[in-house]
Motif scaffolding. Sequence first.
Motif, PDB file in Angstrom:
ATOM      1  N   PRO A   1      -3.878 -24.349 -27.570  1.00  0.00           N
ATOM      2  CA  PRO A   1      -2.506 -24.403 -27.040  1.00  0.00           C
ATOM      3  C   PRO A   1      -2.299 -23.519 -25.808  1.00  0.00           C
ATOM      4  N   VAL A   2      -3.003 -22.390 -25.749  1.00  0.00           N
ATOM      5  CA  VAL A   2      -2.893 -21.535 -24.554  1.00  0.00           C
ATOM      6  C   VAL A   2      -3.384 -22.285 -23.322  1.00  0.00           C
ATOM      7  N   LEU A   3      -4.535 -22.928 -23.463  1.00  0.00           N
ATOM      8  CA  LEU A   3      -5.098 -23.658 -22.322  1.00  0.00           C
ATOM      9  C   LEU A   3      -4.230 -24.843 -21.943  1.00  0.00           C
ATOM     10  N   LEU A   4      -3.689 -25.534 -22.923  1.00  0.00           N
ATOM     11  CA  LEU A   4      -2.822 -26.679 -22.620  1.00  0.00           C
ATOM     12  C   LEU A   4      -1.569 -26.233 -21.876  1.00  0.00           C
ATOM     13  N   VAL A   5      -0.998 -25.100 -22.296  1.00  0.00           N
ATOM     14  CA  VAL A   5       0.173 -24.575 -21.582  1.00  0.00           C
ATOM     15  C   VAL A   5      -0.193 -24.207 -20.153  1.00  0.00           C
ATOM     16  N   LEU A   6      -1.346 -23.545 -19.993  1.00  0.00           N
ATOM     17  CA  LEU A   6      -1.761 -23.144 -18.644  1.00  0.00           C
ATOM     18  C   LEU A   6      -2.045 -24.354 -17.755  1.00  0.00           C
ATOM     19  N   VAL A   7      -2.674 -25.378 -18.331  1.00  0.00           N
ATOM     20  CA  VAL A   7      -2.897 -26.614 -17.558  1.00  0.00           C
ATOM     21  C   VAL A   7      -1.559 -27.190 -17.106  1.00  0.00           C
ATOM     22  N   ALA A   8      -0.591 -27.220 -18.024  1.00  0.00           N
ATOM     23  CA  ALA A   8       0.716 -27.781 -17.699  1.00  0.00           C
ATOM     24  C   ALA A   8       1.433 -26.971 -16.631  1.00  0.00           C
ATOM     25  N   VAL A   9       1.376 -25.630 -16.762  1.00  0.00           N
ATOM     26  CA  VAL A   9       2.095 -24.776 -15.815  1.00  0.00           C
ATOM     27  C   VAL A   9       1.435 -24.804 -14.437  1.00  0.00           C
ATOM     28  N   VAL A  10       0.108 -24.765 -14.406  1.00  0.00           N
ATOM     29  CA  VAL A  10      -0.599 -24.854 -13.120  1.00  0.00           C
ATOM     30  C   VAL A  10      -0.300 -26.193 -12.449  1.00  0.00           C
ATOM     31  N   SER A  11      -0.309 -27.264 -13.222  1.00  0.00           N
ATOM     32  CA  SER A  11      -0.001 -28.592 -12.670  1.00  0.00           C
ATOM     33  C   SER A  11       1.417 -28.626 -12.124  1.00  0.00           C
ATOM     34  N   PHE A  12       2.367 -28.112 -12.914  1.00  0.00           N
ATOM     35  CA  PHE A  12       3.766 -28.085 -12.471  1.00  0.00           C
ATOM     36  C   PHE A  12       3.912 -27.282 -11.183  1.00  0.00           C
ATOM     37  N   ASP A  13       3.296 -26.116 -11.152  1.00  0.00           N
ATOM     38  CA  ASP A  13       3.388 -25.230  -9.991  1.00  0.00           C
ATOM     39  C   ASP A  13       2.924 -25.939  -8.720  1.00  0.00           C
ATOM     40  N   LEU A  14       1.711 -26.464  -8.744  1.00  0.00           N
ATOM     41  CA  LEU A  14       1.138 -27.060  -7.538  1.00  0.00           C
ATOM     42  C   LEU A  14       1.822 -28.368  -7.167  1.00  0.00           C
ATOM     43  N   ILE A  15       2.075 -29.211  -8.151  1.00  0.00           N
ATOM     44  CA  ILE A  15       2.670 -30.516  -7.839  1.00  0.00           C
ATOM     45  C   ILE A  15       4.078 -30.347  -7.300  1.00  0.00           C
ATOM     46  N   GLN A  16       4.821 -29.371  -7.822  1.00  0.00           N
ATOM     47  CA  GLN A  16       6.169 -29.146  -7.307  1.00  0.00           C
ATOM     48  C   GLN A  16       6.132 -28.750  -5.832  1.00  0.00           C
ATOM     49  N   VAL A  17       5.187 -27.892  -5.465  1.00  0.00           N
ATOM     50  CA  VAL A  17       5.047 -27.510  -4.054  1.00  0.00           C
ATOM     51  C   VAL A  17       4.533 -28.695  -3.235  1.00  0.00           C
ATOM     52  N   ASP A  18       3.556 -29.417  -3.786  1.00  0.00           N
ATOM     53  CA  ASP A  18       2.983 -30.562  -3.077  1.00  0.00           C
ATOM     54  C   ASP A  18       4.032 -31.618  -2.761  1.00  0.00           C
ATOM     55  N   ARG A  19       4.979 -31.808  -3.685  1.00  0.00           N
ATOM     56  CA  ARG A  19       6.010 -32.827  -3.490  1.00  0.00           C
ATOM     57  C   ARG A  19       6.862 -32.552  -2.261  1.00  0.00           C
TER      58      ARG A  19
END
Length: 825
Positions: free
Chosen positions: A534-552
Amino acid sequence: MNKHQMNTLLRHLAAVAIFAALALLFCSPVLDGKALFQSDMMHHKGMQQEALNYYNTTGEIPMWTNSMFGGMPTYVIFTGPPVSAVWYLNKLFTLWLPNPADMLFVNMLGMYLLLSILDFRYWIRILGAVAYGFATFSVVSMETGHITKVMAMAYMAPVLAGIILTYRGKWIAGACLTAITTSLLVYNNHLQITYYTLIMVMGLAISSFVTALRAKQLPSFFKASALLAVAAVLAILPNMDNLMVLKEYTRYTIRGSESELTRTQQDKAGLDVAYAFQWSYGPGETFTMLLPGVVGNSTSEKLSARSHTYKALTSLGVPAVQAEQAVNSGRWPLYWAGQPMTAGPVYVGVIICLLTVLSLLIIRSPHKWWWVAVAGFAILLSWGYNFAPFNNFLFYHLPLYNKFRAPTMALAIPQVSFVVLACWALQELMSGKQSKAQLMQGLQKATVITGGLVVGIAIFGSFIFSFSGPNDASILQQYTQMMGSKDAANTLMAALKKDRSSLLLRDGFRALILLSIAYGVMWAYLKDKLKALPVLLVLVAVVSFDLIQVDRHYMNEESFWQPDQLASYMAPTAADEQILQDKTPYFRVLNATTNPFLDANTSYLHKSIGGQSPAKLWIYQDLIEHQISKNNRDVLDMLNTRYIISPDPATGQPVAQLNPQALGNAWFVKGIHWAVNANAEMSAMDHFNPADTVIIDRRFQSAIGAFTPAKDSSAGITLTKYGLNDLHFTSQNTGDGFAVFSDIYYPAGWRAYIDHQETDIIRVNYALRGLKIPAGKHDIVFEFRPKTFIVGRKIAAVSSWVLIGLVAGGLLWAGITGRKQGLHL
């Protein structure tokens, strides 16, 4: 295949599916038939259109084009159908996904492969792959159309993976992986990224040598190195079609040679240092890797009705509707650092930065230092003129380094290193090799360091920085013209600075929230309150959110256009339509409505005096600087500039003006002016009549001999056949004459024949071709058949299949013999 192998295969297939789904989801408009508008690709379309039309019409591969800069080799922008089998591998590794989803996918896949070789946990690999693929530098490059750069970046990590595998003793599998991925890297034809990959390879090799030396395993190191050298040769051969012609062409361009004119800016062949270092990152700007808005996002931004700029506009009497349209126009320069312009920051993610700092504190392996060293070296390179003593020395002494521009591009290296170090930190955190108390101490220190940087830069910096940059003077001047008042312009400029400050402050608060989440889940893991998954899944989700939000912010729904919109972008204007009515097969056009030497759109429809290329021929660059930019009409005439497109003073719309003095494709002259050197040749062109006099450097005098050219009233030369690889003329003159052709001189492949007998092509008027033609009527043919291009394609065609065969055979042999040469996956 046993159960473990089947599970491993299914997990890899699941990763591939995740990457493909993410890529298509991010680029979902392509599923509706839309295409990404990429400004540089639209320019590229203009560059290659004449060549593409020629190939589609004749079936013959064009090797020369007249659509840009008066003429240049086509094979640097269009090579016809691929002959190398590496092309198929390139498409295979992108799953034939539509652009730009294919680039996102293959970048994620490449990093996943490296992290698999490093034997990291499955979800750590996924996290690293997503972080690398969606790093803002890559997405911004995709959006602007830097396709070869992004595709080359996709193979940086796999090349390192193959080398690491080889040095680990998995010789066959490692060499095979290195050969294939290196060949793909070189195939994508971005030499600067290839150069940076070599820097990383050097770091890896040095680290491996030191490790082997300490372990007294140097024989194994040298065997692996020899095998990698063979793999490199096998990788390069399938790309000889590009490499051979580029090597030859570069000798005549601003990238690889010197101007013949006496200059003081250059000490050796290559780019001018000021030109090469234009796009240099500042030391403070480097922190965009942590906070994207440190120095503003880009030089062309949208703002909202809540912005200070909107409020300033309305306070200055601009109606609310117009003010809202203005701030939504995307023309507001929030960027305030030293680059001339930028499409976006180099942002790797705040959590990746946190984990990178953590890696420095908890990883005990000495191998981490080469990753750190190459990242640090690249950051220094990216500073360019901002760290002049270091970078100027490298520019003049590091082999081949002076062939490249845009030092910012070196940040592709830390993009790889940071992701690897970040994933390594997570792997170490969950490996059980250290006590959780030690790891907790490291996590707390890393969070304090990273969070402290965020607070210091974003929170306090919002009140400390001036938010003014070297480009602001010109921006203020534009605002003064726009508003009609200097006071109003100052008000608008002050509001823009407040928006820059607000952007940084907003990024700071956002980063602190993301850091808190990342710290919280890792703290919970170390306190045994959460399991690893669950720690890794949360980190994957947060890293994805972080970068994709900026990328958008840089690639979103508005970035994708309908096919008819893309077609209309290149649609001819009324001026273009007027010129297209002229059915003369071969003349040139100067588009004065824009900077003609940064414009390839004109080349889509016409044979342009201008164009866009960072590798122009030196002779033409000199002509631009010393004659064309000074509006020397005699030079425009000798280049057969039949039309000039300029803005109508009344309407501002482009109109085409016929230039009746254009000299045509070829003409006889009455006299020769001999110049003692290149400088004298160029100076003589300041004031001369090209219709009657030709200027020639004395070094060509032996090829012509001492004679006075004849030109009677009936003398003339007529173009009888126009082609990109050949030009046919007929000439008529009562005496021995000398003819000037309005074509660019390029000795590497052009041959001239008079009645089937080869004759010397003389460089005249600094940049054109000339021939000594005997009296009477003659058939004249120019042919472009560069041997390097023809031989290179043959080598590429054969060696690419040899490479694939050897790699397939090597992997099969390793499997059959059971030597376990497979990957650590």
